[in-house]
Write a protein that holds these residues in place. Structure first.
Motif, mmCIF file in Angstrom:
data_model
loop_
_atom_site.group_PDB
_atom_site.id
_atom_site.type_symbol
_atom_site.label_atom_id
_atom_site.label_comp_id
_atom_site.label_asym_id
_atom_site.label_seq_id
_atom_site.Cartn_x
_atom_site.Cartn_y
_atom_site.Cartn_z
ATOM 1 N N PRO A 190 39.200 56.604 116.772
ATOM 2 C CA PRO A 190 38.481 56.938 115.536
ATOM 3 C C PRO A 190 37.061 57.429 115.790
ATOM 4 C CG PRO A 190 38.385 54.587 115.905
ATOM 5 C CD PRO A 190 39.251 55.156 117.007
ATOM 6 N N LYS A 191 36.540 58.167 114.831
ATOM 7 C CA LYS A 191 35.138 58.551 114.827
ATOM 8 C C LYS A 191 34.350 57.653 113.868
ATOM 9 C CE LYS A 191 35.526 61.955 117.694
ATOM 10 N NZ LYS A 191 34.941 61.820 119.064
ATOM 11 N N ILE A 192 35.058 57.129 112.858
ATOM 12 C CA ILE A 192 34.441 56.267 111.851
ATOM 13 C C ILE A 192 35.297 55.011 111.690
ATOM 14 C CG2 ILE A 192 33.709 56.062 109.435
ATOM 15 C CD1 ILE A 192 33.484 59.092 109.338
ATOM 16 N N VAL A 193 34.651 53.869 111.577
ATOM 17 C CA VAL A 193 35.339 52.621 111.284
ATOM 18 C C VAL A 193 34.822 52.091 109.943
ATOM 19 C CG1 VAL A 193 35.696 50.224 111.980
ATOM 20 C CG2 VAL A 193 35.674 52.022 113.697
ATOM 21 N N PHE A 194 35.761 51.746 109.051
ATOM 22 C CA PHE A 194 35.398 51.101 107.791
ATOM 23 C C PHE A 194 35.658 49.609 107.915
ATOM 24 C CE2 PHE A 194 34.796 54.726 105.040
ATOM 25 C CZ PHE A 194 35.561 55.724 105.615
ATOM 26 N N THR A 195 34.701 48.790 107.490
ATOM 27 C CA THR A 195 34.928 47.349 107.476
ATOM 28 C C THR A 195 34.053 46.722 106.394
ATOM 29 O OG1 THR A 195 35.104 45.369 108.878
ATOM 30 C CG2 THR A 195 33.175 46.773 109.215
ATOM 31 N N CYS A 196 34.026 45.392 106.391
ATOM 32 C CA CYS A 196 33.242 44.611 105.440
ATOM 33 C C CYS A 196 32.431 43.608 106.248
ATOM 34 C CB CYS A 196 34.197 43.909 104.474
ATOM 35 S SG CYS A 196 33.390 42.950 103.185
ATOM 36 N N ASN A 197 31.252 43.247 105.766
ATOM 37 C CA ASN A 197 30.445 42.328 106.575
ATOM 38 C C ASN A 197 31.067 40.932 106.665
ATOM 39 O OD1 ASN A 197 29.840 41.791 103.867
ATOM 40 N ND2 ASN A 197 27.653 41.491 104.221
ATOM 41 N N ASP A 198 31.609 40.422 105.564
ATOM 42 C CA ASP A 198 32.185 39.083 105.525
ATOM 43 C C ASP A 198 33.199 39.006 104.392
ATOM 44 O OD1 ASP A 198 31.166 37.509 107.559
ATOM 45 O OD2 ASP A 198 30.297 36.016 106.221
ATOM 46 N N VAL A 199 34.213 38.168 104.549
ATOM 47 C CA VAL A 199 35.128 37.869 103.450
ATOM 48 C C VAL A 199 35.418 36.375 103.457
ATOM 49 C CG1 VAL A 199 36.228 40.139 103.424
ATOM 50 C CG2 VAL A 199 37.185 38.327 104.851
ATOM 51 N N LYS A 200 35.976 35.904 102.351
ATOM 52 C CA LYS A 200 36.362 34.501 102.251
ATOM 53 C C LYS A 200 37.880 34.403 102.125
ATOM 54 C CE LYS A 200 32.091 32.832 100.116
ATOM 55 N NZ LYS A 200 31.485 32.228 98.912
ATOM 56 N N ARG A 201 38.445 33.489 102.884
ATOM 57 C CA ARG A 201 39.874 33.202 102.802
ATOM 58 C C ARG A 201 39.986 31.714 102.482
ATOM 59 N NH1 ARG A 201 44.801 35.423 101.747
ATOM 60 N NH2 ARG A 201 46.454 34.200 102.712
ATOM 61 N N GLY A 202 40.122 31.407 101.194
ATOM 62 C CA GLY A 202 40.034 30.022 100.781
ATOM 63 C C GLY A 202 38.615 29.534 101.010
ATOM 64 N N ALA A 203 38.485 28.392 101.651
ATOM 65 C CA ALA A 203 37.156 27.842 101.937
ATOM 66 C C ALA A 203 36.563 28.421 103.210
ATOM 67 C CB ALA A 203 37.258 26.318 102.053
ATOM 68 N N LYS A 204 37.330 29.196 103.928
ATOM 69 C CA LYS A 204 36.904 29.707 105.230
ATOM 70 C C LYS A 204 36.239 31.077 105.093
ATOM 71 C CE LYS A 204 38.482 30.314 109.972
ATOM 72 N NZ LYS A 204 39.579 30.061 110.923
ATOM 73 N N VAL A 205 35.118 31.251 105.783
ATOM 74 C CA VAL A 205 34.428 32.538 105.824
ATOM 75 C C VAL A 205 34.831 33.274 107.097
ATOM 76 C CG1 VAL A 205 32.197 33.694 105.963
ATOM 77 C CG2 VAL A 205 32.480 31.692 104.486
ATOM 78 N N ILE A 206 35.223 34.530 106.961
ATOM 79 C CA ILE A 206 35.655 35.341 108.102
ATOM 80 C C ILE A 206 34.633 36.453 108.320
ATOM 81 C CG2 ILE A 206 37.482 36.805 109.050
ATOM 82 C CD1 ILE A 206 39.416 35.359 107.125
ATOM 83 N N GLY A 207 34.008 36.447 109.480
ATOM 84 C CA GLY A 207 33.011 37.470 109.801
ATOM 85 C C GLY A 207 33.673 38.726 110.328
ATOM 86 N N LEU A 208 34.138 39.567 109.422
ATOM 87 C CA LEU A 208 34.858 40.771 109.841
ATOM 88 C C LEU A 208 34.002 41.654 110.742
ATOM 89 C CD1 LEU A 208 36.783 42.052 106.671
ATOM 90 C CD2 LEU A 208 37.653 40.706 108.573
ATOM 91 N N LYS A 209 32.769 41.883 110.321
ATOM 92 C CA LYS A 209 31.943 42.814 111.093
ATOM 93 C C LYS A 209 31.628 42.269 112.486
ATOM 94 C CE LYS A 209 28.004 45.922 110.817
ATOM 95 N NZ LYS A 209 27.543 45.664 112.195
ATOM 96 N N ASP A 210 31.467 40.965 112.614
ATOM 97 C CA ASP A 210 31.217 40.386 113.939
ATOM 98 C C ASP A 210 32.378 40.678 114.886
ATOM 99 O OD1 ASP A 210 28.818 39.403 113.072
ATOM 100 O OD2 ASP A 210 29.545 37.355 112.751
ATOM 101 N N ILE A 211 33.607 40.568 114.355
ATOM 102 C CA ILE A 211 34.798 40.828 115.171
ATOM 103 C C ILE A 211 34.865 42.310 115.540
ATOM 104 C CG2 ILE A 211 37.329 40.742 115.215
ATOM 105 C CD1 ILE A 211 37.098 38.393 113.201
#
Length: 225
Positions: free
Chosen positions: A34-55
């Protein structure tokens, strides 16, 4: 994967907006370059926070070592989970979705492509070994999802449709995204888990948004028993 000289436009973008990102690695950049990646900084899955951008950032650091530099990381600021000012940032590469996308028209002309042009790559779960990329092409997949959504759900313009599937699975691709949008459906998409904060969340959502078509999986039904 062989492209055979066909339109490689799908290879220029890579979207990461799913809880399936736990399985994500820089090898996926190698698959689609890819030349461009789309993501989100953080999301919540139930009580858990997932750091999408960190990954994603970890993969972006490694991908140039494999000959696949990525020029832009377009990031949606989900400030209900993580404030912009607290998001790790790489100047010159990272761009906030909210800073650029609203400046452009909300509609655009359709781009005509060949029937067998690639549409997207979707990965197997990895439960039986290394996740494998499955390439779906344009015409057959879009005709299939358009038709099955229209007739299997008997969708009418007055309906409000909700599919609880994760967008990162094939059901989510087909019946959260492509099928409903190709039929111009009014559809509901939620963040989080259907059973959090309690098992009544689904019915609260159905009541609040007047959902008339509810599509879910046996796994969710069993979790409510």
């Amino acid at each position: 994967m062989e492209n055979r000289g066909r339109n490689p436009s799908f290879l220029s973008l890579f979207t990461i907006a799913s809880t399936k990102v736990f399985e994500f690695s820089e090898e996926r950049f190698e698959d689609c370059k890819p030349k461009i990646v789309f993501t989100c900084n953080d999301v919540k899955r139930g009580a858990k926070v997932i750091g999408l951008k960190d990954i994603v950032d970890a993969a972006l650091v490694e991908s140039p070592n494999n000959g696949v530099p990525v020029d832009v990381c377009l990031t949606y600021a989900n400030q209900t989970s993580l404030k912009r000012e607290n998001t790790k940032w790489t100047e010159g590469r990272d761009i906030w979705w909210q800073d650029v996308v609203p400046k452009y028209p909300s509609t655009c002309d359709a781009v005509w492509v060949d029937a067998e042009d690639p549409l997207f790559l979707l990965y197997t779960s990895g439960s039986t070994g290394k996740p494998k990329a499955v390439m779906h092409t344009t015409k057959g997949y879009m005709v299939y999802t358009t038709t099955t959504f229209k007739y299997a759900f008997d969708y009418k313009p007055s309906d409000i449709y909700w599919c609880t599937a994760d967008c990162g699975w094939i059901t989510g691709h087909s019946y959260v995204t492509y099928g409903p949008l190709l039929n111009g459906a009014s559809c509901l998409i939620i963040e989080g888990a259907p059973t959090y904060p309690d098992a009544g969340r689904c019915w609260d959502i159905v009541d609040k948004y007047k959902v008339s078509i509810f599509y879910t999986a046996p796994t969710l039904v069993r979790s409510l028993m």
